[in-house]
Design an enzyme around this catalytic site. Structure first.
Site, PDB file in Angstrom:
ATOM      1  N   HIS A  74       1.834 -31.408 -24.371  1.00  0.00           N
ATOM      2  CA  HIS A  74       2.912 -31.488 -25.359  1.00  0.00           C
ATOM      3  C   HIS A  74       3.131 -32.931 -25.815  1.00  0.00           C
ATOM      4  O   HIS A  74       4.139 -33.558 -25.475  1.00  0.00           O
ATOM      5  CB  HIS A  74       4.207 -30.940 -24.763  1.00  0.00           C
TER       6      HIS A  74
ATOM      7  N   HIS B 167       8.222 -29.835 -20.104  1.00  0.00           N
ATOM      8  CA  HIS B 167       6.965 -29.838 -20.853  1.00  0.00           C
ATOM      9  C   HIS B 167       6.698 -31.209 -21.481  1.00  0.00           C
ATOM     10  O   HIS B 167       5.569 -31.494 -21.894  1.00  0.00           O
ATOM     11  CB  HIS B 167       6.987 -28.759 -21.939  1.00  0.00           C
TER      12      HIS B 167
ATOM     13  N   LEU C 189      13.175 -23.722 -18.647  1.00  0.00           N
ATOM     14  CA  LEU C 189      14.209 -24.522 -19.310  1.00  0.00           C
ATOM     15  C   LEU C 189      15.619 -24.110 -18.898  1.00  0.00           C
ATOM     16  O   LEU C 189      15.887 -22.970 -18.550  1.00  0.00           O
ATOM     17  CB  LEU C 189      14.047 -24.412 -20.826  1.00  0.00           C
TER      18      LEU C 189
ATOM     19  N   ASN D 195      15.247 -32.729 -31.609  1.00  0.00           N
ATOM     20  CA  ASN D 195      14.134 -32.947 -32.538  1.00  0.00           C
ATOM     21  C   ASN D 195      13.923 -31.779 -33.507  1.00  0.00           C
ATOM     22  O   ASN D 195      12.948 -31.736 -34.222  1.00  0.00           O
ATOM     23  CB  ASN D 195      12.846 -33.276 -31.771  1.00  0.00           C
TER      24      ASN D 195
ATOM     25  N   LEU E  96      12.732 -28.906 -33.811  1.00  0.00           N
ATOM     26  CA  LEU E  96      11.687 -27.889 -33.784  1.00  0.00           C
ATOM     27  C   LEU E  96      11.443 -27.375 -32.363  1.00  0.00           C
ATOM     28  O   LEU E  96      11.223 -28.162 -31.435  1.00  0.00           O
ATOM     29  CB  LEU E  96      10.381 -28.450 -34.356  1.00  0.00           C
TER      30      LEU E  96
ATOM     31  N   ARG F  68      29.803 -11.316   8.201  1.00  0.00           N
ATOM     32  CA  ARG F  68      30.251 -12.240   7.150  1.00  0.00           C
ATOM     33  C   ARG F  68      31.329 -13.179   7.689  1.00  0.00           C
ATOM     34  O   ARG F  68      31.379 -14.357   7.348  1.00  0.00           O
ATOM     35  CB  ARG F  68      30.747 -11.477   5.920  1.00  0.00           C
TER      36      ARG F  68
ATOM     37  N   GLU G 219      26.714 -18.243 -10.945  1.00  0.00           N
ATOM     38  CA  GLU G 219      25.711 -18.197  -9.881  1.00  0.00           C
ATOM     39  C   GLU G 219      24.498 -19.080 -10.150  1.00  0.00           C
ATOM     40  O   GLU G 219      23.878 -19.596  -9.213  1.00  0.00           O
ATOM     41  CB  GLU G 219      25.261 -16.750  -9.636  1.00  0.00           C
TER      42      GLU G 219
ATOM     43  N   HIS H   9      28.264  -8.360   1.450  1.00  0.00           N
ATOM     44  CA  HIS H   9      28.521  -7.105   0.728  1.00  0.00           C
ATOM     45  C   HIS H   9      27.225  -6.451   0.266  1.00  0.00           C
ATOM     46  O   HIS H   9      27.068  -6.075  -0.895  1.00  0.00           O
ATOM     47  CB  HIS H   9      29.462  -7.351  -0.454  1.00  0.00           C
TER      48      HIS H   9
END
Length: 615
Positions: A30, A70, A119, A179, A181, A312, A360, A409
């Protein structure tokens, strides 16, 4: 100042040229996505970044995270410019065996904190790193995160924007390379930098809009970012993809395409030719992290035989004990800490507890960020909700991250809340993660020991805890190990091995009593370590019981406890035992836990029936 500006421009040109050189040598990569951010990185390296390249684990180093992974040709060009790699190695980009992979990876490069490429994850991880710097180590390093404008569509980015503002992370600086694009054309906002600024401001950030190709404006923006005292800063830098080369700049269709030799020659000539500038990056101060607690000898909680407690709750109690013995333990939760019982740690050590609310992806990413800083991060929520952050977990394994995830749970045994809250695929999903550890305690004393073991376990670890209170079956001094199992019921005349874990182990113990009264003996195995699995122990038990095995689990039949057992027998060929899997095979609804276990066919009565049918 004029000379300094010219030096920045020369360095930016070198970064662009080198991004072209390495990708052309590789025949892929890239270059244009790297060229757009060259001025941003040039000024950062030359004036603002504080980093000891000979000591990448220096606790005072700034952190540079390329969320737009990238664009790593730009990052590798920077490594060359600071003398961290040679030009010869630089030109091995993307070759088999090269440290310079197609996306940055800490497995191969010591200056990379986390793997990126999926990403939307760099900024949330940066939040975790910045949290450690501001609230735990209390060191003045800064976290610089370069983002692409396309990834600003990811929800995880905005979870990070929210939490960074909530925690007033003025040590976090995001740089958006706008940029325009993306991979297949214009991004959703294009060059509408005001829209980015409005969104960031609404989230409580200090936003700076600038020309990302003007080193003077970049310098001024960085300087302004460093003056913030209670807000994170985002630079919204308008750039051009392929900047500096007329036939590339802002031209669509070049995403992820390397230039051929002739194109590269023309582009490099337009940029003024090759350069081999070496720069000195400022080193960080020699400061010590804030003093932590006075560590005490570990004293795990004790639960008496004949009583009941939920695993738990035992998890929360164990965290408090481990927190007293280890200053590097931090705990995060997703706004369910009164159910996961992580709130026990919050009460004891509020300065090492971080609430991520119902976010999360940020929860897991922040844990990874703390791991970058060598903290032992435990992150908990309802087991079902980790599915929202599975990509973060997957990337954590690629990053060589060390994080401990605890899901409560799980299964139909949670009762009336219904299937939206019932994790029935968690064991399968975490078993599938590279190098992962998956534990499933059945008893409160066992839970404490396993939490202690997880504190030192590298990689991605997952513990499944149970909502229901279960009987205490182990003495407080019972020993456990990762990769082990326990034989909890046995005799010399056992005819079948029944394997359970968590709630189903107790159903198997009930079935053992019922069958024993009828003169049928079974061996009951607690497979508390689901991955790695106790292959030798399972084979020995099966061999001693006529090669007949029943596995019972509060989980879908795919990928869970039953498949872990089958994997243990995979190499036995025609000597493999007969294995019957009792698992949840219908979509559950609401009901009492005992009703739902019965409806799913995984309670003691169904185990008794399965044993008789197998015999």
């Amino acid at each position: 100042m004029t000379d300094q500006i010219q030096d920045w421009k020369e360095l930016a040109a070198q970064l662009r040229v080198d991004s072209i050189r390495c990708t052309t040598a590789a025949g892929s990569g890239h270059p244009t996505s790297s060229m757009s951010a060259a001025d941003l990185l040039s000024v950062l390296l030359a004036k603002y970044l504080k980093y000891d390249w000979d000591n990448p684990k220096h606790p005072n180093n700034d952190h540079l995270i390329f969320s737009k992974g990238h664009a790593c040709p730009l990052l590798y060009s920077a490594y060359k410019a600071v003398g961290a790699i040679t030009d010869q190695e630089f030109l091995t980009l993307r070759q088999l065996g090269s440290r310079l992979e197609g996306h940055p990876n800490p497995h191969t490069l010591p200056w990379v904190d986390v793997a990126t490429g999926s990403l939307g994850q760099g900024l949330p991880i940066g939040v975790g790193v910045a949290l450690d710097g501001k609230y735990v180590d209390k060191l003045p390093f800064r976290v610089w995160v370069l983002l692409g404008d396309s990834e600003m569509a990811e929800g995880s980015v905005w979870e990070a924007f929210d939490k960074a503002s909530y925690y007033k992370l003025n040590n976090l600086i995001a740089i958006i390379d706008v940029n325009r694009l993306g991979q297949r054309g214009e991004t959703d906002l294009g060059w509408n930098t005001d829209a980015y600024a409005a969104r960031a401001t609404a989230f409580g950030w200090h936003a700076i809009v600038l020309d990302g190709q003007s080193v003077e404006e970049v310098d001024a923006a960085y300087a302004e970012a460093l003056t913030q005292t209670d807000k994170p800063t985002v630079l919204i830098a308008k750039t051009k993809k392929g900047a500096g080369v007329s036939f590339l700049a802002d031209h669509d269709g070049w995403h992820g395409k390397a230039l051929n030799a002739d194109q590269a020659k023309d582009a490099i000539a337009e940029l003024g030719g090759e350069r081999h500038i070496l720069i000195n990056v400022a080193k960080p101060e020699e400061l010590k992290p804030a003093a932590g607690i006075t560590e005490q000898p570990l004293k795990l909680p004790v639960y008496e035989a004949g009583t009941k407690e939920a695993t738990r709750k035992a998890y929360g109690d164990a965290l408090v004990a481990i927190g007293a013995s280890r200053a590097d333990v931090v705990v995060l939760d997703g706004e369910v800490s009164n159910s996961t019982h992580a709130d026990e740690f919050k009460k004891a050590y509020p300065d090492r507890f971080f609430e991520m609310f119902i976010a999360e992806q940020q929860l897991v990413s922040a844990a990874a960020g703390f791991g970058v800083r060598k903290k032992k991060a435990f992150a908990s929520t309802f087991a079902a909700f980790f599915t929202r952050a599975y990509d973060q977990v997957r990337m954590g394994a690629i990053s060589n991250s060390t994080i401990k995830l605890v899901g409560s749970h799980a299964g139909v045994s949670i009762g009336e809340d219904g299937p939206s809250q019932m994790a029935l695929e968690d064991l399968a999903s975490f078993r599938a993660v590279f190098g992962s550890t998956v534990l499933y305690p059945s008893d409160a004393n066992q839970t404490g020991h396993l939490v202690d073991l997880l504190a030192d376990q590298p990689g991605i670890s997952y513990m499944r805890t149970t909502r229901e209170k279960t009987p205490i079956i182990y003495a407080p001094d019972e020993k456990f190990h990762i990769g082990g199992s326990k034989v909890v019921k046995q005799s010399d005349s056992d005819q079948v091995t029944v394997v359970g874990a968590g709630i189903t182990l107790h159903e198997a113990i009930k079935a053992h009593a019922t069958l024993a009264a009828e003169g049928i003996n079974i061996r009951v195995i607690d497979l508390y370590s689901v991955k790695p699995v106790d292959k030798e122990g399972l084979i020995a038990a099966a061999s001693a019981t006529g090669n007949k095995v029943i596995v019972v689990e509060d989980h879908w039949p795919e990928g869970g406890l039953g498949d872990a057992v089958l994997d243990a027998f995979a190499d036995l060929g025609d000597k493999s035992p007969v294995v019957v899997k009792l698992a949840v095979r219908i979509m559950p609804g609401s009901g009492k836990p005992f009703e739902l276990l019965n409806a799913a066919g995984i309670d003691a009565d169904h185990i008794v029936k399965a044993v008789k049918e197998l015999l």
